[in-house]
Design a protein around this motif. Structure first.
Motif, PDB file in Angstrom:
ATOM      1  N   SER A 143      -5.612   6.179  -7.508  1.00 13.85           N
ATOM      2  CA  SER A 143      -4.578   5.134  -7.054  1.00 13.85           C
ATOM      3  C   SER A 143      -4.208   5.533  -5.690  1.00 13.85           C
ATOM      4  N   TYR A 144      -4.002   4.318  -4.794  1.00 14.47           N
ATOM      5  CA  TYR A 144      -3.634   4.439  -3.400  1.00 14.47           C
ATOM      6  C   TYR A 144      -2.058   3.582  -3.220  1.00 14.47           C
ATOM      7  N   ASP A 145      -1.113   4.063  -2.665  1.00 16.62           N
ATOM      8  CA  ASP A 145       0.030   3.344  -2.471  1.00 16.62           C
ATOM      9  C   ASP A 145      -0.053   2.527  -1.246  1.00 16.62           C
ATOM     10  N   LEU A 146      -0.099   1.599  -1.121  1.00 16.30           N
ATOM     11  CA  LEU A 146      -0.125   0.495   0.084  1.00 16.30           C
ATOM     12  C   LEU A 146       1.309   0.323   0.582  1.00 16.30           C
ATOM     13  N   ALA A 147       2.448   0.720   0.068  1.00 12.73           N
ATOM     14  CA  ALA A 147       3.655   0.266   0.372  1.00 12.73           C
ATOM     15  C   ALA A 147       4.046   0.718   1.667  1.00 12.73           C
ATOM     16  N   PRO A 148       3.662   2.167   2.041  1.00 12.84           N
ATOM     17  CA  PRO A 148       4.110   2.773   3.494  1.00 12.84           C
ATOM     18  C   PRO A 148       3.125   1.818   4.402  1.00 12.84           C
ATOM     19  N   ARG A 149       1.939   1.466   4.197  1.00 15.39           N
ATOM     20  CA  ARG A 149       1.305   0.818   5.221  1.00 15.39           C
ATOM     21  C   ARG A 149       1.672  -0.757   5.470  1.00 15.39           C
ATOM     22  N   LEU A 150       2.229  -1.297   4.215  1.00 14.20           N
ATOM     23  CA  LEU A 150       2.764  -2.512   4.435  1.00 14.20           C
ATOM     24  C   LEU A 150       4.469  -2.709   5.084  1.00 14.20           C
ATOM     25  N   PRO A 197       6.964   0.496   6.456  1.00 13.35           N
ATOM     26  CA  PRO A 197       6.907   1.747   6.468  1.00 13.35           C
ATOM     27  C   PRO A 197       8.545   2.192   6.056  1.00 13.35           C
ATOM     28  N   GLY A 198       8.771   3.212   5.171  1.00  7.68           N
ATOM     29  CA  GLY A 198      10.204   3.465   4.699  1.00  7.68           C
ATOM     30  C   GLY A 198      10.404   2.676   3.449  1.00  7.68           C
ATOM     31  N   ALA A 199       9.634   1.870   3.027  1.00  4.50           N
ATOM     32  CA  ALA A 199       9.747   1.172   1.662  1.00  4.50           C
ATOM     33  C   ALA A 199      10.264   1.885   0.507  1.00  4.50           C
ATOM     34  N   GLU A 200      11.132   1.703  -0.276  1.00 10.23           N
ATOM     35  CA  GLU A 200      11.409   2.465  -1.629  1.00 10.23           C
ATOM     36  C   GLU A 200      10.619   1.950  -2.826  1.00 10.23           C
TER      37      GLU A 200
END
Length: 375
Positions: free
Chosen positions: A291-298, A300-303
């Motif tokens: 798996s790859y977490d896209l949130a930091p790309r979308l 930055p700093g997302a919880e």
């Protein structure tokens, strides 16, 4: 429990699953299976820390929203396997005392989780990938798997961790071709202790983001009196090699498991199993998933996190069986593609599609949506 300062502690986890099976199998035969929603598990942890080094830990689990009647026939629409079983279940999954004698050595006793695989000891839904647990960790390693026993555990400052227990053995009177040893779990419920088993695990965690290890379980699984003139030595051994890597939002997990059943032919005779229902001497399989977490790309700093994932799994469940006793549906491959969203690290919504294939062309694809929590 382990992070509590002292005194009592509570926690828990749960998962709700919605599933929809494809209308037709690989061979074009209709499945006629209605969509289903199921509260798979509602689980509560209860523990007490007597001193910083001595604690009690337990898990009480309610499956399928509890027990409502005596029994009904339950069939897995993807595999066609089933039996008459309780509609739900209420069990004590584990309950043990844990005394850390020194910072590097401890002892556990009670109903213990068997330390095999990536899921059995950490089976909470926000922890593993996929709306469903990998099939390898259900029909090869029969997660969740626990039993009465006692053992030692320890760790070194360099990152080596180990566990070694003596536990109740499996009960071979309940082995079958499709599920292997799964129904042989005694679960510390008036368990026969004629032949106890040994189980052990070693993991390396010395490199940040890396876990690599091996585990084993072995013992004579025949716990009952034998018919006159019959000799059985059902040495049953399960082995696994596992690994997990996490790096900058990427997580890769993999496992290979192998099981062997001694005197499989003689055991099949004693159990009255014929044809493709006869037990094979060996079973193996495994999976790799990522798996790859896209949130930091979308953001930055997302919880929160948003992670697409994929799993490929292969199972050969009748190795060493005579051709006439081989069921081609027990040679399977599964490909799972999905997406997991976590508004909080301990809350997850997972949606995926399983592409299921087997040599009998009986595989039926399936959509799954799961809601999971941990506290």
């Amino acid at each position: 429990m382990y992070d509590a300062a002292s005194g009592p502690s509570i926690g828990g986890y749960g998962e709700m699953l919605f599933e929809r099976t494809a209308s037709r199998r690989q061979d074009g035969v209709a499945t006629s299976t209605a969509p289903r929603a199921d509260l798979l598990r509602a689980v509560f942890y209860i523990g007490h820390k007597f001193t910083p080094d001595l604690l009690f830990n337990s898990e009480i689990e309610f499956e399928h929203a509890g027990v409502r009647d005596e029994a009904e026939v339950a069939v897995d629409p993807a595999t066609g396997e089933g039996e008459a079983e309780l509609t739900g279940e209420a069990t004590v999954e584990f309950a043990y005392l844990d005394w850390r004698m020194t910072p590097a050595l401890g002892v556990r006793a009670g109903k213990l989780l068997v330390p095999m695989g990536l899921v059995n000891e950490q089976h909470e839904p926000p922890v593993f990938l996929g709306a469903r647990r990998p099939e390898s960790e259900r029909v090869l390693i029969p997660s969740t798997w626990s039993g009465a026993g006692v053992g030692l555990y320890g760790a070194t400052p360099s990152g080596l961790e180990w566990r070694a227990y003596v536990v109740e053995g499996l009960d071979a009177a309940h082995f079958d071709a499709a599920r292997g040893v799964r129904e042989g779990r005694q679960a510390a419920s008036q368990a026969r202790f004629t032949h106890p088993a040994l189980t052990a695990r070693v993991d390396w965690k010395g490199t940040p983001g890396l876990l690599v290890g091996v585990a084993a379980h072995t013992g004579d699984a025949w716990q009952r009196d034998l018919p006159p003139g019959t000799s059985l030595h059902v040495r049953t051994t399960l082995l696994d090699a596992h690994a997990r890597v996490t790096w900058r939002g990427l997580e890769v997990r993999g496992l290979f498991a192998h099981a062997s059943i001694g005197d499989a032919a003689a055991l099949s005779d004693v159990l009255g199993l014929t044809g493709t229902a006869r037990l094979a001497p060996r079973r193996s399989g495994g999976y790799v998933e990522a798996s790859y977490d896209l949130a930091p790309r979308l953001s930055p700093g997302a919880e929160w996190s948003l992670a697409p994932y994929a799993r490929f799994e292969s199972l050969a469940l009748q190795q060493g069986a005579a051709a006439a006793n081989t069921d081609p549906s027990l040679a399977r491959t599964n490909l799972t593609l999905g997406l997991a969203a976590k508004p909080h690290p301990n809350v997850v919504v997972k949606a995926d599609h399983e592409l299921r294939r087997d040599d009998a062309r009986h595989g039926a694809n399936r959509w799954n949506v799961a809601l999971g929590w941990l506290f």
